[in-house]
Write a protein that holds these residues in place. Sequence first.
Motif, mmCIF file in Angstrom:
data_model
loop_
_atom_site.group_PDB
_atom_site.id
_atom_site.type_symbol
_atom_site.label_atom_id
_atom_site.label_comp_id
_atom_site.label_asym_id
_atom_site.label_seq_id
_atom_site.Cartn_x
_atom_site.Cartn_y
_atom_site.Cartn_z
ATOM 1 N N LEU A 159 0.826 -1.206 0.000
ATOM 2 C CA LEU A 159 0.000 0.000 0.000
ATOM 3 C C LEU A 159 0.860 1.256 0.000
ATOM 4 N N ILE A 160 1.878 1.290 0.837
ATOM 5 C CA ILE A 160 2.727 2.476 0.904
ATOM 6 C C ILE A 160 3.511 2.656 -0.393
ATOM 7 N N ASN A 161 3.952 1.576 -0.984
ATOM 8 C CA ASN A 161 4.770 1.669 -2.194
ATOM 9 C C ASN A 161 3.977 2.096 -3.430
ATOM 10 N N GLY A 199 -5.290 6.658 -4.615
ATOM 11 C CA GLY A 199 -5.928 7.822 -4.027
ATOM 12 C C GLY A 199 -6.948 7.396 -2.989
ATOM 13 N N PRO A 200 -7.749 8.340 -2.484
ATOM 14 C CA PRO A 200 -8.746 7.975 -1.464
ATOM 15 C C PRO A 200 -9.704 6.870 -1.892
ATOM 16 N N ALA A 201 -10.105 6.853 -3.164
ATOM 17 C CA ALA A 201 -11.033 5.811 -3.612
ATOM 18 C C ALA A 201 -10.366 4.441 -3.593
ATOM 19 N N ALA A 202 -9.117 4.357 -4.063
ATOM 20 C CA ALA A 202 -8.417 3.076 -4.072
ATOM 21 C C ALA A 202 -8.075 2.624 -2.657
ATOM 22 N N LEU A 203 -7.787 3.567 -1.767
ATOM 23 C CA LEU A 203 -7.547 3.188 -0.377
ATOM 24 C C LEU A 203 -8.813 2.606 0.231
ATOM 25 N N GLU A 204 -9.949 3.156 -0.136
ATOM 26 C CA GLU A 204 -11.216 2.571 0.315
ATOM 27 C C GLU A 204 -11.369 1.146 -0.197
ATOM 28 N N VAL A 205 -11.032 0.912 -1.467
ATOM 29 C CA VAL A 205 -11.117 -0.433 -2.033
ATOM 30 C C VAL A 205 -10.225 -1.394 -1.253
ATOM 31 N N GLY A 246 0.758 6.108 5.318
ATOM 32 C CA GLY A 246 1.383 4.990 6.010
ATOM 33 C C GLY A 246 0.679 4.592 7.298
ATOM 34 N N GLY A 247 0.060 5.545 7.983
ATOM 35 C CA GLY A 247 -0.700 5.198 9.183
ATOM 36 C C GLY A 247 -1.891 4.325 8.853
ATOM 37 N N ALA A 248 -2.606 4.674 7.769
ATOM 38 C CA ALA A 248 -3.736 3.857 7.334
ATOM 39 C C ALA A 248 -3.269 2.463 6.933
ATOM 40 N N ALA A 249 -2.179 2.390 6.169
ATOM 41 C CA ALA A 249 -1.656 1.089 5.746
ATOM 42 C C ALA A 249 -1.255 0.245 6.945
ATOM 43 N N PRO A 277 18.586 -5.812 5.602
ATOM 44 C CA PRO A 277 18.126 -7.212 5.539
ATOM 45 C C PRO A 277 16.627 -7.345 5.791
ATOM 46 N N GLY A 278 15.945 -7.959 4.838
ATOM 47 C CA GLY A 278 14.510 -8.153 4.961
ATOM 48 C C GLY A 278 13.680 -6.917 4.709
ATOM 49 N N CYS A 279 14.311 -5.791 4.470
ATOM 50 C CA CYS A 279 13.605 -4.519 4.310
ATOM 51 C C CYS A 279 14.170 -3.758 3.121
ATOM 52 N N PRO A 280 13.696 -4.023 1.916
ATOM 53 C CA PRO A 280 14.169 -3.258 0.766
ATOM 54 C C PRO A 280 13.760 -1.802 0.894
ATOM 55 N N LYS A 281 14.436 -0.949 0.157
ATOM 56 C CA LYS A 281 14.065 0.460 0.155
ATOM 57 C C LYS A 281 12.598 0.602 -0.227
ATOM 58 N N GLY A 282 11.857 1.373 0.553
ATOM 59 C CA GLY A 282 10.433 1.559 0.269
ATOM 60 C C GLY A 282 9.607 1.504 1.534
ATOM 61 N N GLY A 283 8.323 1.268 1.358
ATOM 62 C CA GLY A 283 7.410 1.246 2.484
ATOM 63 C C GLY A 283 7.747 0.163 3.481
ATOM 64 N N VAL A 284 7.458 0.449 4.759
ATOM 65 C CA VAL A 284 7.732 -0.519 5.822
ATOM 66 C C VAL A 284 6.709 -0.311 6.931
ATOM 67 N N GLN A 285 6.394 -1.385 7.612
ATOM 68 C CA GLN A 285 5.457 -1.336 8.730
ATOM 69 C C GLN A 285 6.217 -1.026 10.009
ATOM 70 N N GLN A 286 5.674 -0.144 10.843
ATOM 71 C CA GLN A 286 6.307 0.191 12.121
ATOM 72 C C GLN A 286 5.259 0.255 13.220
#
Length: 459
Positions: free
Chosen positions: A151-153, A160-166, A250-253, A436-445
Motif C-alpha cells: 500500500l505504501i509503495n 488515491g482515497p477511492a483506491a484506499l477505500e477499495v 502509512g498510518g492507514a496502511a 536485511p529483509g527490508c528493501p528500500k520503500g514502504g515498511v510497517q512500524q
Amino acid sequence: MTPEFAPDAGSALPLWLVRDGLPDQLGEAARNWANASGFKGGSGQVCLLPGKNGAIEGALIGLGKASGRPPRERFVLAKAAALLPEGPWRVMRWPEDVDPAECAFAFLLAQYAFGRYRKADGAKARLVAPDGVDAARLIAMAEAEFLTRDLINTPANDLGPAALEVAARDVAQRNGFAVDVIEGDALLDRNFPLIHAVGRAGDQPPRLIDMTRGDTGPTLTLVGKGVCFDTGGLDIKPPASMGLMKKDMGGAATVLGLAQMLVATGAADGMRLRVLIPAVENAIAGNAFRPGDILKSRKGLSVEVNNTDAEGRLVLADAMAYAAERKPDWLITMATLTGAARVALGPDLPPFYCDDEDAAAAIHAAGMANWDPVWRMPFWEPYEEMIEPGIADLDNAPSGGMAGSITAALFLRRFSEGAAHYAHFDIYGWQPKPAPGCPKGGVQQGARALLGALPDLLK
C-alpha cells in the motif's frame, strides 16, 4: 504474494549458523572448503558447501561476532536467504544467543518484492519452520507486513482515497469486518468538518472509512492517517520534501495490517475492533483550505490553521472525536505525522506517546520481543500552551519549530477524551536504504509491538 515456509518433507538441505567458529559436526572436507573460500562467519555471509558430485549439500551462514550489545543489523538471516539457492533449507543447530523465531521471520521477510510495475522477485530459499515456533503467527505477521508495504509503495495515481477505500474493503471482507464510508459533502452533513476541509481540493472526494468487527468484549479503536498524497496544500512543500508523499497514508496502511494480524492470530476474538481511516488528498486548488483559516472540529474545538502542511492532525482529530464518542477501552492513532520525530529518532525508531506507565512499558517490551522497536516520548504538559494560539482553541502548527512531534501528540490528545486509554505512534513508514529483509520503500512500524502488547492491555 504469500510468505511461506518449506514443507517438512525430509529433503531440506542443512544450514549451519556460525558465530565464533565452524561447527564440530562439519567434516574435514567441508571445513577445508569454508576456510579456502574465505568464510569468516561475518554477519549474513554465506558459504555453499559442495558434495562429492558437485551438487550443493548444505550451507554456512555467518552471524557475526557476539558483542553483548544489540546487533547493528536486524534480520541477518534475510540477507543470507537472498543469497541461498531456491529450495528448502533447515537449520541444524541453533546457537544459544539466537532466537529461532526471529530467524524464521527474517526468511519470510526476504520473500518480499514490490512487483506491481516491473517484474521483481524476493528470495527463493524457503526455511523449514523451526521446532517450537508459532509458524502460523509468523506468517500472519509477514502477510500483514507485505500488505502495508504494498500500500505504501503504490503511488498516488493508483492509490488515491477511492483506491484506499477499495483496499480497506478488501481487508474487511477477508477478515469479517462491516464497512461504512462517509464521502464528500456528506462529511459536512455528518459533522466531520476538518476531514472535509483538508480533502475538498482533491480530485477524489475525501472520505471516512469505518470498519467494525465483533459486538462483545473490550473495545479497541485504531485510527490511521490516510493522506494519500500531501502537497503541503497552499503552504506547498519543496520538491525534495514532496517526493515521498505517497507514503503519507502509512498510518492507514499500518492499521490495516495490524487489524489483519489481530484477526489472523486470534487476538481479535472476544473484542470489539474498529478501524477508522480518514482518506484524503491534501491538494492545491481554488477551494483549498488556507493559512489563517479558523476551522471548527467535530469535537467543537476551533483550530487556527497556521500551516496547511500540518493537515494530518486535522483529519485525525475528527476521526478521533468520532471514535471517542463510543468510549473505547483503547484508542490508538498511527500516522506519518512529523519530520520532528525523524530528527529526534531517525527513520528506524518511531516514537510513541502514552500516559499509562504500565501500558507504555508493555508496548516497549513487546516491540523488542517482536523485532519492532519503538521508543516512548512524553506528553509534556508545559508545552500545552504552545498549541493554544489565543484566537482559537488550538493551533495546528505552533511557531518556532521546537518539540514538533510532542506538540502534535498534545494536539491529538485533546480529541481522545472519552477513551479510557490513548496511545499515539508517530511513524515514518519508509525504509530509506535497503536493509536485511527490508528493501528500500514502504515498511510497517509499531504494528507488531501492538500485536504483542494488546492482548494484555485489553484484559
